[in-house]
Each structure stands twice: as structure tokens, then as C-alpha cells.
Design a protein around this motif. Structure first.
Motif, short mmCIF file in Angstrom:
data_model
loop_
_atom_site.label_atom_id
_atom_site.label_comp_id
_atom_site.label_asym_id
_atom_site.label_seq_id
_atom_site.Cartn_x
_atom_site.Cartn_y
_atom_site.Cartn_z
N SER A 190 0.16 8.25 7.19
CA SER A 190 -0.92 9.20 6.91
C SER A 190 -1.60 8.88 5.57
O SER A 190 -0.95 8.85 4.52
CB SER A 190 -0.36 10.63 6.87
OG SER A 190 -1.33 11.54 6.43
N GLN A 191 -2.89 8.64 5.62
CA GLN A 191 -3.65 8.41 4.39
C GLN A 191 -3.76 9.69 3.56
O GLN A 191 -3.80 9.63 2.33
CB GLN A 191 -5.05 7.88 4.74
CG GLN A 191 -5.06 6.47 5.29
CD GLN A 191 -4.52 5.46 4.29
OE1 GLN A 191 -4.89 5.47 3.12
NE2 GLN A 191 -3.65 4.58 4.77
N LEU A 195 -0.66 10.01 1.58
CA LEU A 195 -0.70 9.02 0.50
C LEU A 195 -1.49 9.55 -0.69
O LEU A 195 -1.04 9.51 -1.84
CB LEU A 195 -1.29 7.71 1.00
CG LEU A 195 -1.57 6.64 -0.06
CD1 LEU A 195 -0.26 6.19 -0.71
CD2 LEU A 195 -2.31 5.44 0.55
#
Length: 455
Positions: A399-400, A403
Motif C-alpha cells: 500500500s502506497q 508507506l
């Protein structure tokens, strides 16, 4: 006067030698020998600063006529435990965020943070050793002050774990760290029992809901839920079954206390009206970071640090899953749920501050007092939980959003912790100056008034 002047001289030497050491290590212009000489000078300066500061504190305590917290050094009291835990927590946070880096800058940063945390904790321990009766009559008699001791025992266990990670298993240093860790566990158990004793006694004395509000606060979490830290720090010292038991004891305390405290802080702005409101996020974050530190979320078995591997890599970021234990720490889906709870109560804490003008006013008023210690380690624990979820689970790593969220929390935790510690040490040094000039009494009274009542 002589001791006070020397105090500042040694602190100036610490800064000077640290700068030279980092510069010389990066450029290697002065060679390896020069670096070792600077390391020795830095260590000696740190030791001298500690001894001289403790001498000044001792003199201040002995010349003070008032009972209670120390007039001359109003910042030298139980809140130092919170500062020590915040810095000790940063070491694990830095290792997790920097993994698998083993650069010299990371090693220097870890050494500095461990020394700073130890210095802060030993300052408070030193005052207890000098004046045990004062400690018992003040810090060990009220619910908030007993609760404030718990972060110190947690920091003690983390520092013991970090010490063990610098050597091989069953070496002399490892045995010393093992003994220190068990002492920390015993001390935390004593603090928890004393906290429960005072809590039950005060509950029996309450005759109205108004009186009940005076003994309730988010400061319940460190002595109760903090017992789960045994599992997070004892992977190198205790039987795995012991770690499982302590984790679930902490989890049960979380389930019991979090809804109860959440209700009172929601219905009354008088409960945890100052910086201690930050502790609302502590319980779920303690449990979450402990889960990810001990449990392998892909196999459901524990993760242990391999000290020999650590010694060769000069970094305590190397963890291995030992499936040979054959012990399940818990269901695999439990980690993401704990992460969700940690995130929810972080947002809940932010909302409680945003919706209450009284809390915002008190936080602003007490930010430059030692009450801000309550804002350090809960934020570090939350950031560690977020980064652990991102680094150690497939859902988090893909998951960006997680992050970005993890790095925002990482930066915020670093900023808050170092800002609060900078305020602490600036005020301690300022107290040294006032003590030398004889103007310390009024200074102590002012801070005593500002810090009073932050529960």
C-alpha cells in the motif's frame, strides 16, 4: 560555582567531540586512530557531564528545605522516566525504519540515543538512591506519580535488550543485560501492583462521580498495558511461553481499560486535560508494536533476534523467524486488527485535542514544562506500530498510502520526542545556572504550579 561551570564545559566538549568524530569518520582524513581517540574523549566527556550534573542535583536536593519535588531542579523528578522511554523507543523505531541499512551513521545515532536515554533514566535513579525516603513519600504515594514510574521500568527493559544486542549470546555483557532485564521486569511488576493498590483504595474512597473524575486518566495505560513490553523486549532472555503470557496479560488490560478511559475523556475535558491526553493512543500502540516485534505474521510463530548475527552486522535490525519453537503466538489476522486499533486511537487522541479548547490551552501552557514527557513515548509507539505494519505485512508493504502514512508518523514522532527532550535539557541546564546564581527557588515554584494537576 565550580561544579556548575564544569557542567557546561563538559557539555560543550560533548558537542565538540561528537562533531569532530562524525566529520572524521565521514572523510577518514584523520585515520582510524584519530576516530578512536575522539570516541574515547566523547565517552569521557559524557561520563564527566553525568557525574558533575548528578553532583549538582545532589547539592540542590540537600540544600532544599521544602518537601516534594526538588525546588532547585524542578525538572528532575518522575517525568524523566517518560523522556527515557521516548528516546529508548526511538532506537527501535530508527532500526525498523532504516533496515536493512548497517551504515556507520545509523550505528552512531543508535549509540547516542542509547546513551541519552540511559543518562536521563540514571539521573532519576540517582535521586532515588540519594533520597529513598523522599521518593517513597512523594512519587510512590499517588496514582499519577506511580503511573509515571512505569515508563522508566519499560525503558530499563528496552535498554537492557539493546545492550544484549551488542554482543554474542552468553557473554559477560549478555549476562549483565539479562540480569538488568529481569530487574526491570520485577520493578515493573512492583509498580503495577502498587498502582492497583492505590487505585482500588481511591475507588473505595470516592463518594460521587465528581470525585471519581479526579482519579481517572489516560495515565492508567503505562503501568497496566505496559506489561506487554516484557514480550517485546524479552525475546533474548525469557522462555517464549513467558512472552506469550505477558503479551496476553497486557492485551486483557487493554480491553478492560481502554473503553473505560475513553468514555471519561470523551465526557469530561477535566480528565487528562493536559499533555497526558497523548497517552490515549499508548495502550493499543504498545500492544501492536509488541505483536509485530515478536510474531511473524506470515507463519504465526515468533521472531527472535540472533545476537551473533547482530554483532557481525553492527545493527539490531536483523530478525529471524524460528519455526522450530512450534508455538503459535496468535492468529495471523490479529496483527492488522491491532494496527487498525492503533490508528483509530491515534485519530481519537487528535480529535479529543481538537474538540476541547481547555485541553489545547493546557497543552500550550504546560508544553515547556516536564508534563510534555507524556507526548513522547506514545507517539513513538504509534509510529513504530505503523512502520512495523508496513515493513512486516504484505498488505502494508503493497500500500502506497501506508508507506506515506508511516513516514509521516516517523517524522512526527522524531520531531515531538527530540523537541520535548531539547526543552527538558535546556531547562535542566538553565536550572544549573539559576542554582549557581541563587535564583532557583522562585524558578522551581513557578514550574511546580504549571505542572500541578496534569492528570
Amino acid at each position: 560555582m565550580y561544579h556548575c561551570v564544569n557542567n557546561f564545559v563538559y557539555f560543550e566538549k560533548i558537542i565538540h567531540y561528537t562533531f569532530l568524530f562524525v566529520v572524521s569518520f565521514r572523510s577518514m582524513a584523520h585515520g582510524i586512530v584519530k576516530c578512536y581517540v575522539l570516541k574515547i574523549k566523547l565517552s569521557v566527556s559524557l561520563l564527566c557531564a553525568l557525574l558533575v550534573m548528578m553532583t549538582n542535583v545532589s547539592s540542590a536536593i540537600q540544600t532544599s528545605n521544602r518537601t516534594g519535588y526538588f525546588t532547585s531542579f524542578p525538572f528532575i523528578h518522575v517525568s524523566l522516566c517518560g523522556y527515557a522511554l521516548g528516546i529508548a523507543g526511538i532506537t527501535n523505531l530508527l532500526c525498523l525504519a532504516a533496515a536493512p541499512s548497517t551504515s556507520i551513521s545509523i550505528s552512531i545515532s543508535l549509540a547516542f540515543l542509547n546513551i541519552l536515554s540511559s543518562l536521563t533514566l540514571l539521573t532519576y535513579v540517582f535521586t532515588i538512591i540519594l533520597h529513598p525516603r523522599l521518593f517513597y513519600m512523594e512519587d510512590f504515594q499517588t496514582i499519577p506519580t506511580v503511573a509515571a514510574i512505569a515508563p522508566g521500568t519499560m525503558a530499563w527493559m528496552i535498554l537492557s535488550m539493546n545492550l544484549s544486542a551488542t554482543t554474542t549470546t552468553h557473554s559477560i555483557i549478555w549476562w549483565i543485560s539479562c540480569i538488568l532485564w529481569w530487574i526491570g521486569l520485577i520493578l515493573h511488576s512492583i509498580v503495577q501492583l502498587r498502582f492497583l493498590q492505590l487505585l482500588f483504595y481511591n475507588y473505595r474512597q470516592c463518594k460521587s462521580s465528581k470525585e471519581l473524575h479526579t482519579i481517572i486518566g489516560a495515565y492508567y495505560f503505562p503501568p497496566l498495558v505496559g506489561i506487554a513490553m516484557v514480550a517485546g523486549t524479552g525475546v533474548a532472555f525469557a522462555n517464549f511461553y513467558v512472552l506469550v503470557i505477558y503479551f496476553w496479560i497486557g492485551f486483557v488490560w487493554m480491553i478492560v481499560s481502554v473503553p473505560y478511559i475513553s468514555y471519561f475523556v470523551w465526557t469530561s475535558d477535566k480528565v487528562s486535560s493536559g499533555p497526558s491526553i497523548s497517552l490515549m493512543q499508548a495502550a493499543t500502540s504498545f500492544i501492536t508494536m509488541t505483536w509485530f516485534k515478536v510474531c511473524n505474521t506470515t507463519t504465526g510463530t515468533n521472531r527472535r533476534r540472533v545476537s551473533d548475527e547482530f554483532a557481525s552486522n553492527t545493527s539490531n535490525t536483523t530478525y529471524f523467524s524460528l519455526c522450530s519453537d512450534g508455538v503459535s503466538f496468535g492468529p495471523n489476522w490479529f496483527g492488522p486488527i491491532l494496527f487498525g486499533l492503533s490508528t483509530f486511537f491515534f485519530l481519537y487522541t487528535v480529535f479529543l485535542i481538537a474538540k476541547s479548547s481547555e485541553r489545547r490551552k493546557n497543552i500550550k501552557l504546560k508544553w515547556f514544562t516536564s508534563a510534555n514527557a507524556a507526548a513522547t513515548f506514545p507517539q513513538v509507539a504509534t509510529a513504530t506500530a505503523v512502520i512495523s505494519f508496513h515493513r512486516l505485512t504484505k498488505v502494508g508493504s503493497d500500500s502506497q498510502f501506508i508507506l506515506i502514512y508511516s513516514w509521516i508518523m516517523y517524522g512526527f514522532a522524531i520531531l515531538v520526542t527530540f523537541l520535548c527532550n531539547a526543552i527538558l535539557w535546556w531547562n535542566i541546564l538553565n536550572s544549573c545556572k539559576l542554582f549557581c546564581s541563587g535564583k532557583h527557588k522562585d524558578h522551581g515554584k513557578v514550574h511546580q504550579v504549571l505542572e500541578k494537576g496534569d492528570t
